[in-house]
Each structure stands twice: as structure tokens, then as C-alpha cells.
Design a protein around this motif. Structure first.
Motif, mmCIF file in Angstrom:
data_model
loop_
_atom_site.group_PDB
_atom_site.id
_atom_site.type_symbol
_atom_site.label_atom_id
_atom_site.label_comp_id
_atom_site.label_asym_id
_atom_site.label_seq_id
_atom_site.Cartn_x
_atom_site.Cartn_y
_atom_site.Cartn_z
ATOM 1 N N LEU A 48 0.832 -1.204 0.000
ATOM 2 C CA LEU A 48 0.000 0.000 0.000
ATOM 3 C C LEU A 48 0.869 1.258 0.000
ATOM 4 C CD1 LEU A 48 -2.838 1.249 0.158
ATOM 5 C CD2 LEU A 48 -2.627 1.112 2.652
ATOM 6 N N ALA A 49 1.916 1.284 0.816
ATOM 7 C CA ALA A 49 2.818 2.438 0.855
ATOM 8 C C ALA A 49 3.518 2.625 -0.489
ATOM 9 C CB ALA A 49 3.842 2.259 1.970
ATOM 10 N N LEU A 50 3.924 1.540 -1.132
ATOM 11 C CA LEU A 50 4.573 1.633 -2.436
ATOM 12 C C LEU A 50 3.613 2.192 -3.478
ATOM 13 C CD1 LEU A 50 7.198 0.995 -4.007
ATOM 14 C CD2 LEU A 50 6.169 -1.227 -4.539
ATOM 15 N N MET A 51 2.367 1.725 -3.460
ATOM 16 C CA MET A 51 1.374 2.228 -4.416
ATOM 17 C C MET A 51 1.095 3.714 -4.186
ATOM 18 S SD MET A 51 -1.218 -1.068 -4.621
ATOM 19 C CE MET A 51 -2.609 -0.018 -4.735
ATOM 20 N N LEU A 52 0.949 4.113 -2.932
ATOM 21 C CA LEU A 52 0.699 5.520 -2.636
ATOM 22 C C LEU A 52 1.883 6.392 -3.030
ATOM 23 C CD1 LEU A 52 -1.119 5.239 0.807
ATOM 24 C CD2 LEU A 52 -2.120 5.870 -1.405
ATOM 25 N N SER A 53 3.098 5.895 -2.823
ATOM 26 C CA SER A 53 4.264 6.689 -3.223
ATOM 27 C C SER A 53 4.349 6.802 -4.740
ATOM 28 C CB SER A 53 5.546 6.104 -2.641
ATOM 29 O OG SER A 53 5.814 4.841 -3.201
ATOM 30 N N ALA A 54 3.995 5.746 -5.460
ATOM 31 C CA ALA A 54 3.996 5.806 -6.930
ATOM 32 C C ALA A 54 2.959 6.812 -7.429
ATOM 33 C CB ALA A 54 3.725 4.427 -7.517
ATOM 34 N N ILE A 55 1.775 6.794 -6.834
ATOM 35 C CA ILE A 55 0.739 7.755 -7.223
ATOM 36 C C ILE A 55 1.182 9.180 -6.894
ATOM 37 C CG2 ILE A 55 -1.616 8.534 -6.684
ATOM 38 C CD1 ILE A 55 -2.294 5.506 -6.283
ATOM 39 N N GLY A 56 1.776 9.357 -5.730
ATOM 40 C CA GLY A 56 2.260 10.682 -5.342
ATOM 41 C C GLY A 56 3.368 11.178 -6.257
ATOM 42 N N LEU A 57 4.305 10.314 -6.615
ATOM 43 C CA LEU A 57 5.388 10.699 -7.512
ATOM 44 C C LEU A 57 4.844 11.032 -8.895
ATOM 45 C CD1 LEU A 57 8.386 11.138 -7.929
ATOM 46 C CD2 LEU A 57 8.616 8.694 -8.412
ATOM 47 N N TYR A 58 3.889 10.242 -9.358
ATOM 48 C CA TYR A 58 3.251 10.537 -10.647
ATOM 49 C C TYR A 58 2.593 11.916 -10.598
ATOM 50 C CZ TYR A 58 -0.241 10.600 -14.320
ATOM 51 O OH TYR A 58 -1.010 10.982 -15.379
ATOM 52 N N ALA A 59 1.876 12.208 -9.525
ATOM 53 C CA ALA A 59 1.187 13.498 -9.407
ATOM 54 C C ALA A 59 2.187 14.656 -9.377
ATOM 55 C CB ALA A 59 0.319 13.515 -8.158
ATOM 56 N N VAL A 60 3.270 14.510 -8.641
ATOM 57 C CA VAL A 60 4.288 15.570 -8.577
ATOM 58 C C VAL A 60 4.908 15.800 -9.947
ATOM 59 C CG1 VAL A 60 6.594 16.104 -7.658
ATOM 60 C CG2 VAL A 60 4.789 15.315 -6.131
ATOM 61 N N MET A 61 5.241 14.720 -10.645
ATOM 62 C CA MET A 61 5.868 14.864 -11.953
ATOM 63 C C MET A 61 4.890 15.432 -12.986
ATOM 64 S SD MET A 61 8.891 14.181 -11.278
ATOM 65 C CE MET A 61 9.476 14.412 -12.928
ATOM 66 N N ALA A 62 3.637 15.007 -12.936
ATOM 67 C CA ALA A 62 2.636 15.555 -13.862
ATOM 68 C C ALA A 62 2.433 17.043 -13.600
ATOM 69 C CB ALA A 62 1.322 14.793 -13.717
ATOM 70 N N PHE A 63 2.398 17.429 -12.344
ATOM 71 C CA PHE A 63 2.265 18.844 -11.987
ATOM 72 C C PHE A 63 3.485 19.624 -12.477
ATOM 73 C CE2 PHE A 63 2.839 22.375 -8.990
ATOM 74 C CZ PHE A 63 1.615 23.024 -9.163
ATOM 75 N N SER A 64 4.670 19.048 -12.308
ATOM 76 C CA SER A 64 5.902 19.702 -12.744
ATOM 77 C C SER A 64 5.901 19.905 -14.254
ATOM 78 C CB SER A 64 7.106 18.873 -12.319
ATOM 79 O OG SER A 64 8.301 19.450 -12.774
ATOM 80 N N VAL A 65 5.472 18.912 -15.003
ATOM 81 C CA VAL A 65 5.397 19.043 -16.466
ATOM 82 C C VAL A 65 4.421 20.156 -16.833
ATOM 83 C CG1 VAL A 65 4.606 17.898 -18.576
ATOM 84 C CG2 VAL A 65 6.136 16.701 -17.012
ATOM 85 N N GLY A 66 3.273 20.189 -16.172
ATOM 86 C CA GLY A 66 2.292 21.237 -16.456
ATOM 87 C C GLY A 66 2.818 22.620 -16.133
ATOM 88 N N GLN A 67 3.510 22.767 -15.020
ATOM 89 C CA GLN A 67 4.040 24.061 -14.600
ATOM 90 C C GLN A 67 5.210 24.515 -15.481
ATOM 91 O OE1 GLN A 67 2.931 26.203 -11.996
ATOM 92 N NE2 GLN A 67 1.185 24.871 -12.361
ATOM 93 N N ARG A 68 5.926 23.582 -16.043
ATOM 94 C CA ARG A 68 7.124 23.921 -16.813
ATOM 95 C C ARG A 68 6.901 23.792 -18.313
ATOM 96 N NH1 ARG A 68 11.391 20.291 -13.670
ATOM 97 N NH2 ARG A 68 12.767 20.983 -15.330
#
Length: 186
Positions: free
Chosen positions: A65-85
Motif C-alpha cells: 500500500l505504501a509503495l502504491m501511494l508513493s507511486a501515485i504521489g510521484l506521478y502526481a508531482v511529476m505531472a504537476f511539474s510538467v504542467g508548470q514547466r
């Protein structure tokens, strides 16, 4: 007197042996008001192993569960970063940066975040594993202590593969940015 006590002791021993031949625990009254719990060592050991397996499964589930949540969180951070940049990405691609290089840059950023996560989480997990090895495995010969180097290698591999996998989609989006559309405000 003494022969009655000897007889009672022998009878108790024989009845205990007879009850213990079955591996199931039994409540049994020899005299009114006297109860004893008769079970075998195998049954006690089976209960201990069942507890160990239950704790192990619960910890494994929490880890997944922690691994899945970290993967989702990392995906969200990277998607946000792509959108912002998006502007920055468009400028880089407009001046000739290949799409693969842009994608690699975002994957590398995700890997760096994975390394930071390992730097924080791995020491904590190693201490927890050392404590659990001492508590859960003590006296259970079938379950030897888990080797820390093996666990560390598997954790590092799984976390890094997860970090790369979580950044592939946002990196692909970054590589697919159309500079003309982004820079024209569309």
C-alpha cells in the motif's frame, strides 16, 4: 494418604497423555473446581507460526500500500511539474532539444526523488527490520532472520523501478509538447 495421592497423580498423568494424543486443545475437569488446559507442543508451535504469518502478511500488505501511494504521489508531482514547466519545455524543444532528452530529464528528476525517498526511508526500515527480527523470529527455527543485504537490495530495486514507472507518463507528455502551440499561448 500417600497411595491415594500417588493413584490420583498416575490417573492425572494417564488422562493427560490420553487427552494430549489429539492435537486439539482440551478443557477438562479432573475434580470439581479444578480445570486444566491440555495441548501439545505442536499446537502451541502452530499457533506461534500462525501469529508470525499473520503479522508478516499485514506488514507486507502495508508495504505494498505504501509503495502504491508513493507511486501515485510521484506521478502526481511529476505531472504537476510538467504542467508548470510547459513554457520551459517548449523553449527547450524550440531551440532544438530532442524529445528523448526532455523525457530523460524528467525521468532523472523522478529517480532523484526516489533516491531521496530511499535515503529517508531505508534507514528507518532497516532499524524496524532489525527490531522485528529480534521480536518475531526469536525461538522459531523454521523462520530464520532475514538478511539485511538481501532486503536492502530488493527494496532499492523495487523503489527505483517504481520511481521510473511513475515518471514515464509525465515524461512522455513533456516530450510530446508542441513548442509552437505552447509558446503561442494555445
Amino acid at each position: 494418604g500417600g497411595s491415594n495421592q500417588l493413584f490420583a497423580g498416575m490417573a492425572l498423568l494417564l488422562v493427560s497423555i490420553w487427552l494430549a494424543r489429539d492435537s486439539k486443545p482440551t478443557n477438562w475437569a479432573f475434580w470439581p473446581g479444578m480445570f486444566m488446559y491440555v495441548t501439545t507442543v505442536a499446537a502451541v508451535e502452530a499457533d506461534s507460526r500462525a501469529l508470525f504469518r499473520g503479522i508478516t502478511r499485514a506488514l507486507f500488505g502495508a508495504g505494498i500500500l505504501a509503495l502504491m501511494l508513493s507511486a501515485i504521489g510521484l506521478y502526481a508531482v511529476m505531472a504537476f511539474s510538467v504542467g508548470q514547466r510547459a513554457q520551459e519545455i517548449a523553449v527547450r524543444m524550440a531551440v532544438g532539444a530532442p524529445a528523448e532528452r526532455v523525457a530523460t530529464r524528467f525521468v532523472a528528476e523522478g529517480v532523484r526523488l526516489g533516491v531521496v525517498g530511499l535515503a529517508i526511508g531505508l534507514p528507518i526500515s532497516l532499524v524496524a527490520l532489525h527490531v522485528l527480527n529480534g521480536v518475531l523470529v526469536e525461538g522459531v527455527s523454521e523462520y530464520p532472520g532475514v538478511g539485511l543485504p538481501e532486503v536492502t537490495a530488493v527494496v532499492v530495486l523495487v523503489v527505483m523501478v517504481t520511481a521510473v514507472a511513475a515518471t514515464l507518463v509525465p515524461a512522455g507528455r513533456a516530450a510530446g509538447v508542441d513548442p509552437a502551440e505552447v509558446l503561442s499561448g494555445g
